[in-house]
Design an enzyme around this catalytic site. Structure first.
Site: not given
Ligand code: ISL
Length: 559
Positions: A26, A101, A204, A258, A332-333
């Site tokens: 959008n 997620d 997560d 995770e 994404h991390d």
């Molecule tokens: O990204 C990290 C370090 O740079 C990791 O320690 C990360 O915080 C950890 O793997 C947990 O990640 C997940 O939970 C977090 C969220 O910020 C992350 O994006 C997610 O993948 C909290 O929910």
């Protein structure tokens, strides 16, 4: 009810969508569900058969949706529940499953449970969270634990004596899983989405949900003080088995958890099928290959030996029915995989991306592709700190400002390991905002969208995109890629990672040169009588491997 599960996850190739950065339907600068719907044909063309969607729930977005305020609705800028259902049926029509997620270690501080908990000491929701009286008449936190974004793990409730535990930002209070009501709520949430038709969950930081209840000070350390109390806590397996019994087993779903700092022994406990907990977990031992102690700021020179050892440990460790691996090199991390693991994000980017892609993709397990990985997107490399949006980076920058020790230790690598590196908008074409949006996106587009973009990748028959299509095809065509036993060959070679996958009918050999120069091919004699079925170079010499060359050989056993 009988167990409904068919273990389809073993045949899955999963594509991770980070909704903010995928496609803006959008034109408000933020990706959304209509944007995803418009790209379903693209996913089908790539050949994936499952999507993992990073959080789309209603959220104040303090941690880009990993802070959920309503588990049963969609964040309005991403769309509506109707949009969601349309997306889900669009995926299912194309043979693509969807896993959501699931963020249940913590909620947002704006969640009505937390709001009720902090407003009224007698609220039943108070015990949904981990609230303790602080030391020194409530002026100091209850203990010395620290969390994931570099800060202490507790925040004070107003000017009261009470503090709540939060292992991430102060807007992400940890849930109290000791409370049976919390567990019931989570089970209800799982069933809500499963009943709607979703096919599973990526859970997560699931290994943090159980905490040792003494809440005592722990031995000080550089990071994660208290981790022995909150990582793989005493009731973790009991809770996971409960989720399995009360939700997962009634649906043909898949789960991937995770993990944090998870040894092989811990992993087996989580994924051994008879234990009925999770199908697989994300383990970070191989992405921690270029740092010390799992701390990404403590840069360590890449070594192929270390990477091979770490991957192989879990390949061997979960073999023979002990469990199933997840396979990934980006999310994404994490920062992008080109320019990492010894590869090149400059002139040799294309061969590099194909080489590292082949190496992880054909291991034993379920491969995950993070959006943009299939076109070889590279790190963000912004010049100014203001261009970065991630809460983690800003917290760390603040810490380096406060402490010379941190400045010295981590200051140098802050940007290069930032989570925003992999979060820049998806590059669909070479237009101003890369075809992601018509307006300025929430995070800067990478300048290299001029030549790294989907349109270009589709045009170029030699592109990384077309190569990933072939890798996915291989998994469909050759069962050995799924059920073959993993064996190492030439395991001490410093330049080349070579391995075999073997079942009773056939054999596959993968040979990858991790060096940016031509090297001797140690596996030249192993592939006599084999057919070369994939390579990132047009012509191949028998005895040598060109820079970042990768080859896949196949042979059927003679009867
Ligand atoms: O990204 C990290 C370090 O740079 C990791 O320690 C990360 O915080 C950890 O793997 C947990 O990640 C997940 O939970 C977090 C969220 O910020 C992350 O994006 C997610 O993948 C909290 O929910």
């Amino acid at each position: 009810m009988t167990n409904k599960r068919t273990n389809w996850y073993k045949n899955a190739v999963v594509y991770q969508i980070y909704p903010r950065s995928f496609c803006d339907g959008n034109n408000d600068g933020l990706g959304d569900i209509p944007g995803i719907i418009s790209k379903l044909d693209y996913l089908e063309q790539l050949g994936v058969n499952c999507v993992w969607l990073s959080p789309i729930y209603d959220s104040p977005q303090k941690d880009n949706g990993y802070d959920i305020a309503n588990y049963r609705d969609i964040y309005p800028p991403f769309g509506t529940l109707d949009d969601f259902k349309l997306m889900l049926s669009g995926m299912h029509e194309r043979g693509i499953k969807l896993i959501m997620d699931l963020v249940v270690n913590h909620t947002s501080d704006q969640h009505p449970w937390f709001q009720a908990a902090i407003k009224d000491k007698n609220s039943p929701y108070r015990d949904y969270y981990i609230i303790r009286k602080g030391k020194k008449n409530g002026k100091k936190p209850p203990n010395n634990w620290t969390g994931f974004f570099g800060e202490r793990a507790w925040s004070r409730i107003g000017d009261t004596e009470d503090w709540y535990l939060r292992l991430f930002t102060k807007e992400q209070p940890d849930l109290n899983w000791e409370n049976p009501k919390v567990r019931e709520e989570i089970i209800d949430i799982l069933r809500y989405w499963l009943d709607m038709g979703v096919d599973g969950f990526r859970c997560d930081v699931i290994t943090l949900i159980s905490k040792k209840q003494d809440f005592k000070d722990r031995f000080p350390s550089l990071v994660l003080v208290g981790k022995d109390a909150y990582v793989n806590g005493p009731r973790l397996h009991e809770y996971l088995h409960l989720l399995y019994e009360k939700a997962f087993k009634d649906y043909d779903c898949m789960t991937v958890g995770e993990s944090v700092l998870c040894s092989l022994e811990d992993t087996i406990k989580l994924v051994k099928p008879e234990r009925e907990e999770l199908d697989m977990i994300f383990n970070f031992s191989h992405t921690d290959v270029d740092n010390f102690f799992g701390v990404k700021y403590l840069h360590r020179k890449f070594s192929l030996n270390r990477l091979r050892k770490r991957l192989s440990k879990y390949q061997f460790g979960l073999a023979n029915g002990k469990g199933w691996n997840s396979l990934f090199i980006e999310n994404h991390d994490q920062r992008r995989s080109v320019g990492r693991f010894g590869t090149d994000d400059g002139d040799l980017r294309k061969v590099s991306a194909k080489m590292i892609g082949t190496t992880y993709f054909l291991l034993s397990g379920t491969p995950f592709i993070y959006q943009g990985q299939e076109i070889g997107m590279t790190n963000a490399s912004f010049d100014k700190v203001e261009d970065y949006q991630d809460v983690e980076l800003h917290n760390m920058v603040a810490m380096t400002k406060k402490s010379w020790f941190y400045r010295l230790l981590i200051g140098k690598h802050l940007f290069s390991v930032s989570r925003d590196n992999a979060r820049t908008p998806m590059q669909w074409n070479d237009s101003k905002y890369a075809g992601f949006s018509k307006v300025k996106p929430w995070l800067k587009v990478n300048d290299n969208k001029k030549y790294i973009n989907v349109e270009e990748a589709k045009r170029d028959s030699d592109s990384i995109f077309h190569y990933y299509q072939k890798l996915i095809e291989l998994r469909k065509k050759y069962p050995v890629t799924i059920d073959g036993e993993y064996k190492l060959i030439h395991q001490n070679n410093k330049n080349v990672y070579s391995y075999v996958r073997e079942n009773k009918n056939s054999k596959l050999i993968v040979i990858s040169n991790f060096k940016n120069k031509t090297v001797k091919n140690p596996a030249a004699n192993d592939v006599k009588d084999f057919a070369l079925i994939l390579s990132n170079y047009e012509s191949n010499e028998e005895k040598t491997l060109q820079p970042y060359e990768t080859r896949v050989y196949y042979m059927e056993n003679k009867l």
